[in-house]
Enzyme design. Structure first.
Site, PDB file in Angstrom:
ATOM      1  N   SER A  61       0.794  -1.235   0.000  1.00 12.04           N
ATOM      2  CA  SER A  61       0.000   0.000   0.000  1.00 12.04           C
ATOM      3  C   SER A  61       0.826   1.285   0.000  1.00 12.04           C
ATOM      4  O   SER A  61       0.261   2.357  -0.192  1.00 12.04           O
ATOM      5  CB  SER A  61      -0.921   0.027   1.210  1.00 12.04           C
ATOM      6  OG  SER A  61      -2.143  -0.542   0.863  1.00 12.04           O
ATOM      7  N   LYS A  64       0.429   3.492  -2.842  1.00 15.62           N
ATOM      8  CA  LYS A  64      -0.783   4.306  -3.072  1.00 15.62           C
ATOM      9  C   LYS A  64      -0.511   5.812  -3.140  1.00 15.62           C
ATOM     10  O   LYS A  64      -1.012   6.481  -4.038  1.00 15.62           O
ATOM     11  CB  LYS A  64      -1.850   3.957  -2.034  1.00 15.62           C
ATOM     12  CG  LYS A  64      -2.418   2.559  -2.276  1.00 15.62           C
ATOM     13  CD  LYS A  64      -3.320   2.076  -1.168  1.00 15.62           C
ATOM     14  CE  LYS A  64      -3.818   0.653  -1.486  1.00 15.62           C
ATOM     15  NZ  LYS A  64      -4.452  -0.007  -0.368  1.00 15.62           N
ATOM     16  N   TYR A 189      -2.562  -2.575 -10.785  1.00 14.64           N
ATOM     17  CA  TYR A 189      -2.630  -2.383  -9.324  1.00 14.64           C
ATOM     18  C   TYR A 189      -1.823  -3.466  -8.606  1.00 14.64           C
ATOM     19  O   TYR A 189      -1.042  -3.175  -7.694  1.00 14.64           O
ATOM     20  CB  TYR A 189      -4.104  -2.388  -8.877  1.00 14.64           C
ATOM     21  CG  TYR A 189      -4.251  -2.387  -7.366  1.00 14.64           C
ATOM     22  CD1 TYR A 189      -4.031  -1.228  -6.626  1.00 14.64           C
ATOM     23  CD2 TYR A 189      -4.564  -3.553  -6.677  1.00 14.64           C
ATOM     24  CE1 TYR A 189      -4.128  -1.242  -5.232  1.00 14.64           C
ATOM     25  CE2 TYR A 189      -4.663  -3.568  -5.294  1.00 14.64           C
ATOM     26  CZ  TYR A 189      -4.444  -2.415  -4.579  1.00 14.64           C
ATOM     27  OH  TYR A 189      -4.525  -2.425  -3.204  1.00 14.64           O
ATOM     28  N   TYR A 241      -4.055   3.273   7.701  1.00 15.60           N
ATOM     29  CA  TYR A 241      -5.307   2.506   7.768  1.00 15.60           C
ATOM     30  C   TYR A 241      -6.262   3.156   8.766  1.00 15.60           C
ATOM     31  O   TYR A 241      -6.217   4.378   8.946  1.00 15.60           O
ATOM     32  CB  TYR A 241      -5.029   1.043   8.121  1.00 15.60           C
ATOM     33  CG  TYR A 241      -4.053   0.362   7.175  1.00 15.60           C
ATOM     34  CD1 TYR A 241      -4.345   0.245   5.815  1.00 15.60           C
ATOM     35  CD2 TYR A 241      -2.852  -0.166   7.619  1.00 15.60           C
ATOM     36  CE1 TYR A 241      -3.461  -0.384   4.949  1.00 15.60           C
ATOM     37  CE2 TYR A 241      -1.969  -0.803   6.750  1.00 15.60           C
ATOM     38  CZ  TYR A 241      -2.285  -0.900   5.424  1.00 15.60           C
ATOM     39  OH  TYR A 241      -1.413  -1.516   4.565  1.00 15.60           O
ATOM     40  N   VAL A 259       1.040  -3.810   3.848  1.00  7.06           N
ATOM     41  CA  VAL A 259       0.953  -5.113   4.498  1.00  7.06           C
ATOM     42  C   VAL A 259       2.215  -5.960   4.305  1.00  7.06           C
ATOM     43  O   VAL A 259       2.348  -7.020   4.906  1.00  7.06           O
ATOM     44  CB  VAL A 259      -0.306  -5.912   4.064  1.00  7.06           C
ATOM     45  CG1 VAL A 259      -1.573  -5.216   4.499  1.00  7.06           C
ATOM     46  CG2 VAL A 259      -0.303  -6.175   2.566  1.00  7.06           C
TER      47      VAL A 259
HETATM   48  N1  GLU Z   1      -1.847  -5.464  -2.335  1.00  2.99           N
HETATM   49  C1  GLU Z   1      -2.536  -5.331  -1.084  1.00  2.99           C
HETATM   50  C2  GLU Z   1      -4.035  -5.432  -1.293  1.00  2.99           C
HETATM   51  O1  GLU Z   1      -4.541  -4.901  -2.238  1.00  2.99           O
HETATM   52  C3  GLU Z   1      -2.176  -4.000  -0.497  1.00  2.99           C
HETATM   53  C4  GLU Z   1      -2.775  -3.838   0.860  1.00  2.99           C
HETATM   54  C5  GLU Z   1      -1.976  -2.990   1.781  1.00  2.99           C
HETATM   55  O2  GLU Z   1      -0.752  -2.965   1.800  1.00  2.99           O
HETATM   56  O3  GLU Z   1      -2.653  -2.330   2.576  1.00  2.99           O
HETATM   57  O4  GLU Z   1      -4.712  -6.039  -0.509  1.00  2.99           O
END
Ligand code: GLU
Length: 305
Positions: A61, A64, A189, A241, A259
């Site tokens: 993430s 992002k 993604y 989060y 994650v």
């Molecule tokens: N590739 C993970 C997903 O889409 C990223 C989630 C994350 O790092 O929060 O679930």
């Protein structure tokens, strides 16, 4: 500084015993839960490291905010924010619920999966290959590392198990928040999440954001000042989060976790920080990583408020 970093790691090493390494993407469970590493790059380009600094992990993430920056550079901001909101969701990163219950059905922000799938769909390119190439090039520039690449094992692992993201993406298409080929958007993604980094790469990304988009090594402008401000604002309000509020109170630094166990933090006009510790709390944040940042913030008075 490195002596203090080692001390901070040693003090917080016990927290690597808590929580779980992510396993919902099967490849991620191979991480070693007792790994703990940190790198800081300051505005004079001094680099300080301690612990497992060479360990590679996937960015997840933390991609992002970077893809958000690309989406904002590739499109009118009003268009971007007609497709994704600016508010913390207070829900888990992979929650699908508000895509139904929000009045507009628009994803709350670009730091949760639904919003990130939207920003990924906004990356420009004549073909899928060109979009992937542009994305990887931008990540490499921000990390100042030409060797950054996709970990194909993790990518395949997520592509075969990522049905929750797939469900979200199709819903987003149905409601007009993404256009085009959903499988291609998801593929991009999953690839952005699977880019492999270490804490030095994260610290470099952090310092480039901290210096408002100018690479201090060669003075190259990588993103505009306003985009870098927007990205850091999303990091402080939504980057950790559904613990973003608590993290802002206790640490007070714009940060984004993933994650894979990484956290990238950016102290405006001062430093970039990369931390790694793969055992996560229930919300998806590295338990030891958050503790290390908390201690660091207190010792060096890094809280931006
Ligand atoms: N590739 C993970 C997903 O889409 C990223 C989630 C994350 O790092 O929060 O679930």
């Amino acid at each position: 500084m490195e002596k203090t970093l080692k001390e901070i790691l040693n003090l917080n090493r016990k927290y690597t015993n808590y929580g779980q390494v992510a396993s919902y993407i099967p490849e991620l469970k191979n991480a070693k839960r007792d790994d703990l590493g940190i790198c800081i790059i300051d505005k004079d380009n001094n680099i300080y490291k301690a612990g497992n600094c060479d360990t590679k992990f996937t960015i997840q993430s933390i991609s992002k905010p970077i893809v958000l920056a690309m989406a904002l550079m590739d499109n009118d901001w009003s268009y971007v924010f007609s497709k994704v909101g600016m508010e913390p969701s207070g829900d888990p990163f992979n929650s699908i619920m508000k895509l139904e219950t929000n009045d507009s059905k628009k994803p709350s922000n670009p730091m949760i999966n639904a919003g990130a799938i939207v920003t990924t769909s906004l990356i420009k390119g004549a073909s899928v290959e060109e979009k992937e190439e542009r994305m990887l090039k931008f990540f490499r520039k921000l990390a100042n590392n030409d060797t950054l690449d996709i970990n194909y094992e993790v990518y395949k692992s997520e592509k075969t198990t990522g049905d929750r993201n797939r469900a979200m993406a199709y819903l987003l298409k149905n409601d007009g928040f993404v256009q085009g080929n959903v499988e291609e958007i998801l593929d991009l993604y999953f690839k952005q999440c699977s880019i492999e980094v270490d804490v030095v790469d994260l610290a470099r990304i952090g310092i480039n954001l901290a210096m408002y988009g100018v690479n201090i090594e060669n003075n190259e402008r990588l993103l505009s000042e306003r985009v870098s401000r927007m990205v850091k604002t999303f990091m402080i309000t939504c980057g950790m989060y559904d613990s973003s509020g608590e993290f802002a109170i206790k640490v007070g630094i714009p940060a984004k976790s993933g994650v894979g166990g990484g956290i990238m933090a950016s102290v405006p006009n001062s430093m970039g920080i990369g931390v790694y510790g793969p055992a996560l709390d229930k919300k998806g944040n590295s338990i030891a990583g958050v503790k290390v940042l908390e201690e660091l913030s207190h010792r060096y008075k890094l809280n931006i408020f």
